[in-house]
Write an enzyme that holds these catalytic residues in place. Structure first.
Site, PDB file in Angstrom:
ATOM      1  N   SER A  69     -12.289   9.986  -3.961  1.00 16.73           N
ATOM      2  CA  SER A  69     -11.157   9.067  -3.888  1.00 16.73           C
ATOM      3  C   SER A  69     -11.525   7.909  -2.985  1.00 16.73           C
ATOM      4  O   SER A  69     -12.345   8.058  -2.062  1.00 16.73           O
ATOM      5  CB  SER A  69      -9.937   9.788  -3.312  1.00 16.73           C
ATOM      6  OG  SER A  69      -8.891   8.872  -3.036  1.00 16.73           O
TER       7      SER A  69
ATOM      8  N   TYR B 158      -6.867  15.620   3.290  1.00 17.10           N
ATOM      9  CA  TYR B 158      -7.374  15.214   1.969  1.00 17.10           C
ATOM     10  C   TYR B 158      -8.413  14.111   2.110  1.00 17.10           C
ATOM     11  O   TYR B 158      -9.506  14.197   1.534  1.00 17.10           O
ATOM     12  CB  TYR B 158      -6.211  14.732   1.105  1.00 17.10           C
ATOM     13  CG  TYR B 158      -6.642  14.232  -0.259  1.00 17.10           C
ATOM     14  CD1 TYR B 158      -6.887  15.115  -1.292  1.00 17.10           C
ATOM     15  CD2 TYR B 158      -6.808  12.866  -0.497  1.00 17.10           C
ATOM     16  CE1 TYR B 158      -7.295  14.658  -2.544  1.00 17.10           C
ATOM     17  CE2 TYR B 158      -7.202  12.398  -1.732  1.00 17.10           C
ATOM     18  CZ  TYR B 158      -7.444  13.302  -2.755  1.00 17.10           C
ATOM     19  OH  TYR B 158      -7.859  12.847  -3.983  1.00 17.10           O
TER      20      TYR B 158
END
Length: 248
Positions: free
Chosen positions: A144, A167
């Site tokens: 990401s 995350y």
């Protein structure tokens, strides 16, 4: 590549970007293994794609379970004898958005890393012998932009004030792992890259009843598919979104 269809495996593929990645690879003529930790859901998803005439089969694979990984490797080896494409798509985001980075629980950190980092590394290492059996293998790690340290430090970036700590840091670790593995494999026919799928409308980006995201799921799968299908003169050890290289 050899004359027989390429064999791909996509983790976390029973829904969202993973399922769409399976569909796009299969539509490109790749025999694709749809992997999910729940065998019944994987079978159901695979049957739906098979009904469209696509070369898809289901396989059970829980990336956090060593026995499940070993069983999946044995099954792929028995069925196909090699693996040409591994897309490490499985991932979770469980941070409490109401808490600051220093307030996230250690359980959140450990659970996130178990799937997003340790599971990814374990699956990759376990499948490497079968990937080495391919004449030209590809590994795609789904990361990401939130894993980019440079972007988090850039006041002009839209992620500057958007922090999902466990995350984000797990994806930074995925990027670093990709660089290290690509260096190890630079003399081989295996290419390893990491990708940002975009800000996609998936369950992971849902906050309560609000569906967030800028892209459709089909768009979110395209970078993974592009890197999975690159030629032998394609890149290795890079971080990409579409055709663009991203900052680490």
């Amino acid at each position: 590549m050899n004359a027989s269809p390429r064999i791909a495996l996509v983790t976390g593929a029973t829904r969202g970007i993973g399922l769409e990645t399976v569909r796009q690879l299969a539509e490109a003529g790749v025999h694709t293994l749809l992997a999910g930790r729940n065998r019944e859901r994987a079978v159901e998803a695979a049957l739906t794609l098979q009904a469209r005439g696509l070369p898809v089969e289901a396989i059970a694979l829980d990336v956090t379970d060593a026995a499940s990984i070993d069983a999946a490797v044995a099954e792929v080896g028995r069925r196909h004898g090699r693996l040409d494409i591994l897309v490490n798509n499985a991932g979770i985001a469980i941070d409490d958005m109401a808490l600051k980075p220093s307030q996230q629980t250690m359980e959140t950190w450990r659970t996130t890393f178990d799937t997003n980092v340790f599971g990814l590394v374990a699956v990759t290492n376990a499948f490497l012998p079968l990937l080495h059996q391919s004449p030209s293998a590809r590994i795609v790690n789904v990361s990401s932009l939130l894993g980019s340290i440079q972007e988090h430090l850039n006041p002009d970036s839209f992620i500057y004030d958007f922090k999902i700590p466990a995350y984000d840091v797990s994806k930074t670790a995925v990027n670093a792992w990709t660089v290290h593995l690509a260096h190890e494999l630079k003399g081989s026919k295996i290419k390893v890259n990491t990708i940002h799928p975009g800000y996609v409308r998936t369950d992971m980006n849902r906050r309560g009843d609000e569906q967030n995201g800028e892209l459709e799921v089909a768009d979110g799968a395209r970078t993974s598919v592009r890197l999975a299908l690159i030629d032998d003169d394609g890149p290795s050890g890079g971080f990409f979104y579409g055709e663009d290289s991203l900052p680490w």
